[in-house]
Structure formats: structure tokens, C-alpha cells
Motif scaffolding. Sequence first.
Motif, PDB file in Angstrom:
ATOM      1  N   VAL A 161       4.237 -13.150  10.465  1.00 25.31           N
ATOM      2  CA  VAL A 161       3.987 -14.109   9.394  1.00 25.31           C
ATOM      3  C   VAL A 161       3.362 -13.413   8.181  1.00 25.31           C
ATOM      4  CG1 VAL A 161       2.821 -16.254   8.764  1.00 25.31           C
ATOM      5  CG2 VAL A 161       3.727 -15.962  11.076  1.00 25.31           C
ATOM      6  N   GLY A 162       2.470 -12.443   8.441  1.00 26.17           N
ATOM      7  CA  GLY A 162       1.835 -11.735   7.337  1.00 26.17           C
ATOM      8  C   GLY A 162       2.814 -10.923   6.510  1.00 26.17           C
ATOM      9  N   THR A 163       3.762 -10.238   7.180  1.00 28.82           N
ATOM     10  CA  THR A 163       4.746  -9.455   6.431  1.00 28.82           C
ATOM     11  C   THR A 163       5.708 -10.368   5.687  1.00 28.82           C
ATOM     12  OG1 THR A 163       4.596  -7.730   8.134  1.00 28.82           O
ATOM     13  CG2 THR A 163       6.408  -7.560   6.571  1.00 28.82           C
ATOM     14  N   GLU A 164       6.043 -11.502   6.280  1.00 30.43           N
ATOM     15  CA  GLU A 164       6.883 -12.467   5.575  1.00 30.43           C
ATOM     16  C   GLU A 164       6.160 -13.001   4.339  1.00 30.43           C
ATOM     17  OE1 GLU A 164      10.079 -13.471   6.062  1.00 30.43           O
ATOM     18  OE2 GLU A 164      10.224 -11.872   7.556  1.00 30.43           O
ATOM     19  N   LEU A 165       4.853 -13.187   4.452  1.00 29.94           N
ATOM     20  CA  LEU A 165       4.071 -13.608   3.291  1.00 29.94           C
ATOM     21  C   LEU A 165       4.114 -12.528   2.207  1.00 29.94           C
ATOM     22  CD1 LEU A 165       2.035 -15.432   1.815  1.00 29.94           C
ATOM     23  CD2 LEU A 165       0.215 -14.314   3.132  1.00 29.94           C
ATOM     24  N   PHE A 166       3.991 -11.265   2.605  1.00 26.49           N
ATOM     25  CA  PHE A 166       4.060 -10.159   1.649  1.00 26.49           C
ATOM     26  C   PHE A 166       5.427 -10.110   0.972  1.00 26.49           C
ATOM     27  CE2 PHE A 166       4.718  -5.644   0.560  1.00 26.49           C
ATOM     28  CZ  PHE A 166       3.628  -5.459  -0.282  1.00 26.49           C
ATOM     29  N   LYS A 167       6.486 -10.332   1.737  1.00 24.52           N
ATOM     30  CA  LYS A 167       7.824 -10.383   1.162  1.00 24.52           C
ATOM     31  C   LYS A 167       7.918 -11.484   0.117  1.00 24.52           C
ATOM     32  CE  LYS A 167      11.244 -10.519   4.021  1.00 24.52           C
ATOM     33  NZ  LYS A 167      12.024 -10.874   5.244  1.00 24.52           N
ATOM     34  N   MET A 169       5.439 -12.791  -1.605  1.00 29.69           N
ATOM     35  CA  MET A 169       4.595 -12.451  -2.749  1.00 29.69           C
ATOM     36  C   MET A 169       5.260 -11.420  -3.668  1.00 29.69           C
ATOM     37  SD  MET A 169       0.908 -12.043  -0.781  1.00 29.69           S
ATOM     38  CE  MET A 169       0.129 -11.282  -2.211  1.00 29.69           C
ATOM     39  N   THR A 170       6.064 -10.518  -3.074  1.00 28.89           N
ATOM     40  CA  THR A 170       6.598  -9.387  -3.843  1.00 28.89           C
ATOM     41  C   THR A 170       8.088  -9.489  -4.136  1.00 28.89           C
ATOM     42  OG1 THR A 170       6.933  -8.164  -1.766  1.00 28.89           O
ATOM     43  CG2 THR A 170       4.836  -7.841  -2.926  1.00 28.89           C
ATOM     44  N   GLY A 171       8.758 -10.501  -3.592  1.00 27.93           N
ATOM     45  CA  GLY A 171      10.184 -10.651  -3.822  1.00 27.93           C
ATOM     46  C   GLY A 171      11.012  -9.547  -3.200  1.00 27.93           C
ATOM     47  N   PRO A 239      -4.087  -8.949  -4.727  1.00 30.72           N
ATOM     48  CA  PRO A 239      -5.160  -9.803  -4.206  1.00 30.72           C
ATOM     49  C   PRO A 239      -4.577 -10.978  -3.422  1.00 30.72           C
ATOM     50  CG  PRO A 239      -4.811 -10.211  -6.542  1.00 30.72           C
ATOM     51  CD  PRO A 239      -3.973  -9.012  -6.191  1.00 30.72           C
ATOM     52  N   GLY A 240      -5.285 -11.399  -2.435  1.00 31.93           N
ATOM     53  CA  GLY A 240      -4.811 -12.512  -1.628  1.00 31.93           C
ATOM     54  C   GLY A 240      -4.038 -12.089  -0.394  1.00 31.93           C
ATOM     55  N   PHE A 241      -3.661 -10.808  -0.330  1.00 30.04           N
ATOM     56  CA  PHE A 241      -2.971 -10.333   0.867  1.00 30.04           C
ATOM     57  C   PHE A 241      -4.032  -9.845   1.858  1.00 30.04           C
ATOM     58  CE2 PHE A 241      -0.358  -6.987   3.124  1.00 30.04           C
ATOM     59  CZ  PHE A 241       0.348  -7.916   3.890  1.00 30.04           C
ATOM     60  N   GLU A 242      -4.659 -10.819   2.509  1.00 30.07           N
ATOM     61  CA  GLU A 242      -5.694 -10.552   3.494  1.00 30.07           C
ATOM     62  C   GLU A 242      -5.300 -11.196   4.817  1.00 30.07           C
ATOM     63  OE1 GLU A 242      -9.613 -11.558   2.251  1.00 30.07           O
ATOM     64  OE2 GLU A 242      -9.460 -10.513   0.326  1.00 30.07           O
ATOM     65  N   LEU A 243      -5.274 -10.397   5.856  1.00 33.96           N
ATOM     66  CA  LEU A 243      -4.838 -10.864   7.170  1.00 33.96           C
ATOM     67  C   LEU A 243      -5.903 -10.512   8.202  1.00 33.96           C
ATOM     68  CD1 LEU A 243      -1.178  -9.478   6.986  1.00 33.96           C
ATOM     69  CD2 LEU A 243      -1.927 -11.801   6.419  1.00 33.96           C
ATOM     70  N   HIS A 305      -3.737 -23.694   6.986  1.00 37.08           N
ATOM     71  CA  HIS A 305      -3.333 -22.633   6.060  1.00 37.08           C
ATOM     72  C   HIS A 305      -1.998 -22.027   6.452  1.00 37.08           C
ATOM     73  CE1 HIS A 305      -3.420 -19.052   3.554  1.00 37.08           C
ATOM     74  NE2 HIS A 305      -3.311 -18.293   4.635  1.00 37.08           N
ATOM     75  N   TRP A 306      -1.874 -21.581   7.709  1.00 39.32           N
ATOM     76  CA  TRP A 306      -0.674 -20.853   8.109  1.00 39.32           C
ATOM     77  C   TRP A 306       0.546 -21.753   8.268  1.00 39.32           C
ATOM     78  CZ3 TRP A 306      -0.360 -16.136   6.909  1.00 39.32           C
ATOM     79  CH2 TRP A 306      -1.482 -15.322   6.910  1.00 39.32           C
ATOM     80  N   SER A 307       0.335 -22.999   8.612  1.00 40.07           N
ATOM     81  CA  SER A 307       1.488 -23.902   8.679  1.00 40.07           C
ATOM     82  C   SER A 307       2.084 -24.099   7.289  1.00 40.07           C
ATOM     83  CB  SER A 307       1.083 -25.252   9.290  1.00 40.07           C
ATOM     84  OG  SER A 307       0.104 -25.904   8.498  1.00 40.07           O
ATOM     85  N   GLN A 308       1.229 -24.102   6.256  1.00 42.24           N
ATOM     86  CA  GLN A 308       1.713 -24.220   4.886  1.00 42.24           C
ATOM     87  C   GLN A 308       2.443 -22.951   4.463  1.00 42.24           C
ATOM     88  OE1 GLN A 308       1.848 -26.838   2.884  1.00 42.24           O
ATOM     89  NE2 GLN A 308       2.957 -25.552   1.409  1.00 42.24           N
ATOM     90  N   VAL A 309       1.915 -21.777   4.862  1.00 38.72           N
ATOM     91  CA  VAL A 309       2.586 -20.504   4.553  1.00 38.72           C
ATOM     92  C   VAL A 309       3.957 -20.468   5.205  1.00 38.72           C
ATOM     93  CG1 VAL A 309       2.532 -18.006   4.944  1.00 38.72           C
ATOM     94  CG2 VAL A 309       0.453 -19.196   4.205  1.00 38.72           C
ATOM     95  N   ILE A 310       4.016 -20.873   6.463  1.00 40.62           N
ATOM     96  CA  ILE A 310       5.284 -20.868   7.195  1.00 40.62           C
ATOM     97  C   ILE A 310       6.311 -21.780   6.523  1.00 40.62           C
ATOM     98  CG2 ILE A 310       6.358 -21.608   9.376  1.00 40.62           C
ATOM     99  CD1 ILE A 310       3.705 -20.643  10.725  1.00 40.62           C
ATOM    100  N   LYS A 311       5.834 -22.935   6.110  1.00 41.17           N
ATOM    101  CA  LYS A 311       6.748 -23.887   5.463  1.00 41.17           C
ATOM    102  C   LYS A 311       7.214 -23.377   4.109  1.00 41.17           C
ATOM    103  CE  LYS A 311       6.950 -28.702   3.841  1.00 41.17           C
ATOM    104  NZ  LYS A 311       6.186 -29.982   3.717  1.00 41.17           N
ATOM    105  N   SER A 312       6.284 -22.870   3.285  1.00 37.00           N
ATOM    106  CA  SER A 312       6.656 -22.444   1.932  1.00 37.00           C
ATOM    107  C   SER A 312       7.514 -21.193   1.947  1.00 37.00           C
ATOM    108  CB  SER A 312       5.391 -22.210   1.101  1.00 37.00           C
ATOM    109  OG  SER A 312       4.611 -21.156   1.644  1.00 37.00           O
ATOM    110  N   ALA A 313       7.309 -20.323   2.953  1.00 35.34           N
ATOM    111  CA  ALA A 313       8.099 -19.095   3.044  1.00 35.34           C
ATOM    112  C   ALA A 313       9.371 -19.295   3.866  1.00 35.34           C
ATOM    113  CB  ALA A 313       7.251 -17.976   3.648  1.00 35.34           C
ATOM    114  N   ASN A 314       9.540 -20.493   4.387  1.00 38.53           N
ATOM    115  CA  ASN A 314      10.723 -20.809   5.211  1.00 38.53           C
ATOM    116  C   ASN A 314      10.870 -19.817   6.364  1.00 38.53           C
ATOM    117  OD1 ASN A 314      12.976 -22.357   5.888  1.00 38.53           O
ATOM    118  ND2 ASN A 314      14.373 -21.039   4.750  1.00 38.53           N
ATOM    119  N   ILE A 315       9.736 -19.539   7.039  1.00 40.27           N
ATOM    120  CA  ILE A 315       9.726 -18.606   8.146  1.00 40.27           C
ATOM    121  C   ILE A 315      10.265 -19.297   9.394  1.00 40.27           C
ATOM    122  CG2 ILE A 315       8.287 -17.158   9.620  1.00 40.27           C
ATOM    123  CD1 ILE A 315       6.322 -16.964   7.262  1.00 40.27           C
ATOM    124  N   THR A 316      11.211 -18.664  10.039  1.00 34.98           N
ATOM    125  CA  THR A 316      11.777 -19.205  11.270  1.00 34.98           C
ATOM    126  C   THR A 316      11.728 -18.161  12.368  1.00 34.98           C
ATOM    127  OG1 THR A 316      14.002 -18.524  10.613  1.00 34.98           O
ATOM    128  CG2 THR A 316      13.340 -20.760  10.041  1.00 34.98           C
TER     129      THR A 316
END
Length: 318
Positions: A161-167, A169-171, A239-243, A305-316
Motif C-alpha cells: 500500500v505504501g509503494t502504491e501511495l508513492f506511485k 504521489m509521483t505519477g 513530505p507526507g511519505f511516512e510509513l 486513513h488507509w481505507s481512504q488511501v486504498i480507495k483514492s489510489a484504486n488499490i486492488t
Amino acid sequence: MLRKLIALSFSLLAPLAAAQDFPTHPITIVVPVPPGGIVDLAARLAGEPLATGLGQPTVIDNRAGASGNIAYGVVAGARPDGYTLLASYSMYHASNPSMFTGLRWSAESFKPVGMIAVSPHVVTVHPSLPVHNLKELVAYAKAHPGEINYASQGSGSVPHVGTELFKQMTGTDMVHVPYKGSGPAIQDVLSGRVQLFVTTPPSVIGHVQMGKLRAIAIAGATRHPMIPDVPTAAEQGYPGFELDAWVSLFAPAGTPDAVVQKISAALEAGLKKPELIKTANEAGVRANYQNPEELGRTVAQDTAHWSQVIKSANITVN
């Protein structure tokens, strides 16, 4: 009426009596990953103070697989008597209910006992990848979309989930390769089969120090004392990439409060011992006790927090 009052009195006193006698035989701590890594380490850190404080041995039972869901299902279905506990990993606990359908467990399946330890994450790459910091990683990933494979210790883990968040954030576009635990993941990173792994420092510090892996960022608020030359993500412009990952003990729902409090008190006493704090620090994690009420609030916050990240990043799950 008198019989009903007597029966009610016995029903109220029974849990207290059970807590006074508890434990009378070994306690099993079920771990959702293979041996090695922060979750297994924290479970073993907790095992010693529980054995000492409660006067019964603790047994570590590694039940890896299905992104932790096997172990969580085992504990969710166990007798709620305090003899079967879960060493829960923060991301499995907070994100799996949002990522999987048909789970044998939910947040309500468990009762918080106490937090054991916390650890930030470090971004590591195989030396064959020509990047030495996050900006170079982003530039390389954008120039080679879909060519970087990244490992995780399982779908729904912080590395996933953290790497998907980084993706997000950085496109960037990188490919997820899940494993059954950090140990197998590290082996493939060391071999170069996958090039990137975001994980807890204890898993990789030795390899970094030997030059087998390159650490390029700490995904935390401060630098890590064991690799002080590695800058944080914020220092590099992200900033904000804290896991931060935590490992905590949970009991099956329905476990008597008095039993939970007895286990939690033994855990708290053990985590305050200088020798255990030293052991944790040397392993690259920080002993960090939270009582059941505090841990319950942490779980609620992280889940939101993480359920929102998962939803916004469309992580499956893949």
C-alpha cells in the motif's frame, strides 16, 4: 427470584475467577508471517515478558499466507479465553477489510491487548538499478514505465500500500510482486529479480551495510539511527511519505476484560525493562506500549486513513 439473583451473581463473578486463575497452561501467539521481519521479531519480544509476568510459557505459531488472513481467521475463531493471541501487523489490520471480500474476520473479531513495537520503513533498491535517491528513482521510473518491479510481503502490507501511495504521489508506474513474508521478498530483491523493496530497517540493514542493497530514503519523520546517512523522504522533497508500522497483541472478541488487562499489564512491565528496550533498538525497532484503550483508538485512526488511501489510489489485490 432469589435463584435468578444467585445465578446472576455467579455469572458476574465467573470472569473474575477465571482471570485470577489465568493462565494455567501455555499461551500461543499466532504470527501472520514467516519467521524473520518486524512482526515475528515483535511477537518474540512480547513472548518473553508474557512468560515471565504470567508464569507460563509462550508459543510462537507462524501462520503465514493469504496476506495475513489465515492467521487472523485462526485467532478470530479461537476460544476467547486469552490462550490464543494475535501478533497483528498494522497494515493487515487496517487495510485488509477494505481490500478483500469474504474474510473470516473483521475489526470486531478482536479485542485490543497492547501495542508492542513500531518501526519506520526504508526504501531500498538493488544495486543494478541506477538510482541513489528518490528523485532519481522517480525520473528513472517515468523514463521506464512498468519496468521496475517492487516486492511486498503480501498484498495489503505496508510495502504494497505504501509503494502504491508513492506511485500515486509521483505519477510513476511500477509493478507489484507480492510474497509470503519479508524473508522470501528480500531473497528476490537480493537476486535482482525485483528491484525495489520498501520495508522495515531490521529486514535489510545487514544487506545495506554489506552493499548488497542500496538504501535511498527513510519513509519516516526522522532518520534511522542504524543508517543515519540515509535521508528521509521529506528531506528529499517528498513530505507526507511516512510509513510507520506497528505490531500489537489482540485477543479474540469476547475475551474477558480482566484476562485482557492481566496480559496487557505483563506486556507493559516487560516493555519497560532496559534489556528489552536495548534488544528492540539493536534490532532496529522501538518498543512502544499502548494500553487496550489507546490501541483501540490507533486502530480506528489507521483504518480510516488507509481505507481512504486504498480507495483514492484504486488499490486492488492481485
